[in-house]
Design a protein around this motif. Structure first.
Motif, PDB file in Angstrom:
ATOM      1  N   GLY A   1      17.179  37.504  36.448  1.00  0.00           N
ATOM      2  CA  GLY A   1      17.508  38.645  37.261  1.00  0.00           C
ATOM      3  C   GLY A   1      17.016  38.491  38.688  1.00  0.00           C
ATOM      4  N   THR A   2      17.399  39.442  39.537  1.00  0.00           N
ATOM      5  CA  THR A   2      17.067  39.429  40.965  1.00  0.00           C
ATOM      6  C   THR A   2      17.565  38.146  41.629  1.00  0.00           C
ATOM      7  OG1 THR A   2      15.039  40.598  40.289  1.00  0.00           O
ATOM      8  CG2 THR A   2      15.287  40.127  42.616  1.00  0.00           C
ATOM      9  N   VAL A   3      18.741  37.712  41.228  1.00  0.00           N
ATOM     10  CA  VAL A   3      19.375  36.532  41.827  1.00  0.00           C
ATOM     11  C   VAL A   3      20.107  37.007  43.081  1.00  0.00           C
ATOM     12  CG1 VAL A   3      21.077  34.711  41.495  1.00  0.00           C
ATOM     13  CG2 VAL A   3      19.596  35.412  39.593  1.00  0.00           C
TER      14      VAL A   3
ATOM     15  N   ASP B   1      19.339  30.592  44.483  1.00  0.00           N
ATOM     16  CA  ASP B   1      18.731  31.250  43.324  1.00  0.00           C
ATOM     17  C   ASP B   1      19.579  30.997  42.075  1.00  0.00           C
ATOM     18  OD1 ASP B   1      16.741  32.376  44.915  1.00  0.00           O
ATOM     19  OD2 ASP B   1      17.722  34.338  45.051  1.00  0.00           O
ATOM     20  N   ALA B   2      20.884  31.110  42.233  1.00  0.00           N
ATOM     21  CA  ALA B   2      21.782  30.922  41.101  1.00  0.00           C
ATOM     22  C   ALA B   2      21.693  29.493  40.565  1.00  0.00           C
ATOM     23  CB  ALA B   2      23.217  31.244  41.509  1.00  0.00           C
TER      24      ALA B   2
ATOM     25  N   GLY C   1      18.620  26.726  32.683  1.00  0.00           N
ATOM     26  CA  GLY C   1      19.290  27.042  31.424  1.00  0.00           C
ATOM     27  C   GLY C   1      19.609  28.500  31.218  1.00  0.00           C
ATOM     28  N   ALA C   2      19.615  29.311  32.286  1.00  0.00           N
ATOM     29  CA  ALA C   2      19.904  30.733  32.143  1.00  0.00           C
ATOM     30  C   ALA C   2      21.263  30.960  31.497  1.00  0.00           C
ATOM     31  CB  ALA C   2      19.849  31.423  33.503  1.00  0.00           C
ATOM     32  N   HIS C   3      21.303  31.828  30.498  1.00  0.00           N
ATOM     33  CA  HIS C   3      22.565  32.148  29.840  1.00  0.00           C
ATOM     34  C   HIS C   3      23.427  33.061  30.704  1.00  0.00           C
ATOM     35  CE1 HIS C   3      20.347  31.197  25.962  1.00  0.00           C
ATOM     36  NE2 HIS C   3      21.449  30.499  25.839  1.00  0.00           N
ATOM     37  N   PHE C   4      22.793  33.849  31.568  1.00  0.00           N
ATOM     38  CA  PHE C   4      23.516  34.767  32.439  1.00  0.00           C
ATOM     39  C   PHE C   4      22.666  35.052  33.667  1.00  0.00           C
ATOM     40  CE2 PHE C   4      21.031  37.299  29.463  1.00  0.00           C
ATOM     41  CZ  PHE C   4      20.432  38.262  30.264  1.00  0.00           C
ATOM     42  N   LEU C   5      23.298  35.632  34.685  1.00  0.00           N
ATOM     43  CA  LEU C   5      22.608  36.009  35.917  1.00  0.00           C
ATOM     44  C   LEU C   5      22.775  37.508  36.132  1.00  0.00           C
ATOM     45  CD1 LEU C   5      23.891  33.187  38.333  1.00  0.00           C
ATOM     46  CD2 LEU C   5      21.927  33.113  36.780  1.00  0.00           C
ATOM     47  N   VAL C   6      21.765  38.113  36.742  1.00  0.00           N
ATOM     48  CA  VAL C   6      21.823  39.525  37.107  1.00  0.00           C
ATOM     49  C   VAL C   6      21.433  39.636  38.573  1.00  0.00           C
ATOM     50  CG1 VAL C   6      21.018  41.861  36.629  1.00  0.00           C
ATOM     51  CG2 VAL C   6      21.172  40.192  34.764  1.00  0.00           C
TER      52      VAL C   6
ATOM     53  N   VAL D   1      29.032  30.184  42.530  1.00  0.00           N
ATOM     54  CA  VAL D   1      28.213  29.188  41.835  1.00  0.00           C
ATOM     55  C   VAL D   1      28.264  29.419  40.324  1.00  0.00           C
ATOM     56  CG1 VAL D   1      25.854  28.379  41.465  1.00  0.00           C
ATOM     57  CG2 VAL D   1      26.677  28.779  43.788  1.00  0.00           C
ATOM     58  N   ALA D   2      28.125  30.678  39.911  1.00  0.00           N
ATOM     59  CA  ALA D   2      28.164  30.989  38.485  1.00  0.00           C
ATOM     60  C   ALA D   2      29.518  30.624  37.880  1.00  0.00           C
ATOM     61  CB  ALA D   2      27.871  32.468  38.271  1.00  0.00           C
ATOM     62  N   GLY D   3      30.587  30.911  38.627  1.00  0.00           N
ATOM     63  CA  GLY D   3      31.914  30.584  38.135  1.00  0.00           C
ATOM     64  C   GLY D   3      32.116  29.093  37.937  1.00  0.00           C
ATOM     65  N   GLU D   4      31.538  28.284  38.827  1.00  0.00           N
ATOM     66  CA  GLU D   4      31.650  26.829  38.704  1.00  0.00           C
ATOM     67  C   GLU D   4      31.022  26.322  37.413  1.00  0.00           C
ATOM     68  OE1 GLU D   4      29.731  25.335  42.164  1.00  0.00           O
ATOM     69  OE2 GLU D   4      31.270  26.084  43.552  1.00  0.00           O
ATOM     70  N   HIS D   5      30.009  27.054  36.930  1.00  0.00           N
ATOM     71  CA  HIS D   5      29.280  26.608  35.742  1.00  0.00           C
ATOM     72  C   HIS D   5      29.596  27.445  34.497  1.00  0.00           C
ATOM     73  CE1 HIS D   5      26.887  24.927  39.068  1.00  0.00           C
ATOM     74  NE2 HIS D   5      26.556  23.990  38.217  1.00  0.00           N
ATOM     75  N   GLY D   6      30.505  28.400  34.638  1.00  0.00           N
ATOM     76  CA  GLY D   6      30.874  29.218  33.494  1.00  0.00           C
ATOM     77  C   GLY D   6      29.778  30.155  33.015  1.00  0.00           C
ATOM     78  N   VAL D   7      28.935  30.614  33.935  1.00  0.00           N
ATOM     79  CA  VAL D   7      27.818  31.494  33.584  1.00  0.00           C
ATOM     80  C   VAL D   7      28.171  32.925  33.969  1.00  0.00           C
ATOM     81  CG1 VAL D   7      25.389  32.028  34.047  1.00  0.00           C
ATOM     82  CG2 VAL D   7      26.138  29.650  33.880  1.00  0.00           C
ATOM     83  N   PRO D   8      28.099  33.869  33.037  1.00  0.00           N
ATOM     84  CA  PRO D   8      28.446  35.256  33.356  1.00  0.00           C
ATOM     85  C   PRO D   8      27.431  35.903  34.290  1.00  0.00           C
ATOM     86  CG  PRO D   8      27.629  35.090  31.109  1.00  0.00           C
ATOM     87  CD  PRO D   8      27.787  33.690  31.614  1.00  0.00           C
ATOM     88  N   VAL D   9      27.910  36.881  35.050  1.00  0.00           N
ATOM     89  CA  VAL D   9      27.069  37.582  36.022  1.00  0.00           C
ATOM     90  C   VAL D   9      27.224  39.089  35.859  1.00  0.00           C
ATOM     91  CG1 VAL D   9      26.509  37.894  38.463  1.00  0.00           C
ATOM     92  CG2 VAL D   9      27.424  35.700  37.678  1.00  0.00           C
ATOM     93  N   ALA D  10      26.083  39.778  35.866  1.00  0.00           N
ATOM     94  CA  ALA D  10      26.069  41.238  35.971  1.00  0.00           C
ATOM     95  C   ALA D  10      25.695  41.557  37.407  1.00  0.00           C
ATOM     96  CB  ALA D  10      25.059  41.844  35.001  1.00  0.00           C
TER      97      ALA D  10
END
Length: 214
Positions: free
Chosen positions: A69-71, A76-77, A84-89, A100-109
């Motif tokens: 969180g607090t990304v 930071d991402a 190894g974060a499963h998701f970002l907030v 950045v998250a989209g490039e790695h397939g990581v979901p974001v809140a």
């Protein structure tokens, strides 16, 4: 601008927010939370040793989803994803973080508050929109009002969520809730009150499920 997400929300239910200021998060904390039924764990970037904690907790409790969180920036991402974060907030909506998250397939809140901000975060590709700080603008009543014109946007209210209002958020149509100090307090962690933390986690999960699943 990214296309609208087509899949369902990937971050749901009770999300425990681990925000510590003076100490790194011990492994006994993840055990207490997961044993209490909380499987979504957000370790804020401002918590000492956040990346190392994510790496350890993923190995220790593979059934849990451990995010950062607090990304606030693309760097930071990248650091969170490398850990190894499963998701970002995020506290706000930052297109570079979403990229950045989209490039790695990581979901974001993504954090947003007004209807305009919430809609923009969703259109930019947020998997879930964190409505923050929700208590300051009306809590469950505000969430319900926002959902009327934006029914397809999955909302994760955060900020002031506690055991007294979690059922109201579930009834208002939230896909989950972000729970901070009312679940994970620095006092409880420093004092090693693991049984209390486990019981708190269970009470939040039970309250959420009995309303959301009704």
């Amino acid at each position: 601008m990214a296309s609208l997400p087509v899949s369902g929300p990937s971050i749901t239910g009770v999300v425990a927010i681990v925000r510590l200021r003076g100490t790194a998060a011990p492994d006994a904390l993840v055990d207490a939370l997961v044993d209490g039924g909380v499987t979504f764990l957000e370790v804020t970037a401002t918590t000492p040793g956040a990346c190392a904690t994510i790496e350890r907790w993923r190995r220790r409790r593979p059934e849990a989803r451990v995010g950062m969180g607090t990304v606030r920036t693309p760097d930071d991402a990248r650091a969170a994803i490398s850990a190894g974060a499963h998701f970002l907030v995020t506290p706000t909506t930052v297109p570079g973080v979403l990229a950045v998250a989209g490039e790695h397939g990581v979901p974001v809140a993504c954090g947003a508050l007004t209807p305009t901000e919430i809609d923009q975060a969703w259109r930019l590709g947020a998997d879930v929109v964190k409505v923050f700080p929700v208590a300051s603008v009306g809590g469950p009543d505000y969430l319900r009002a926002v959902r009327d014109p934006l029914p397809e946007v999955p909302l994760l209210p955060t900020g002031g969520v506690d055991r007294g209002n979690i059922r109201a958020y579930a009834s208002a149509g939230a896909v989950g809730v972000g729970v901070g100090s009312s679940l994970v307090s620095e006092h409880a962690v420093v004092g090693e009150h693991w049984d209390d933390l486990r019981a708190r986690a269970r009470s939040f999960v039970d309250a959420w499920k009995e309303t959301a699943d009704a």
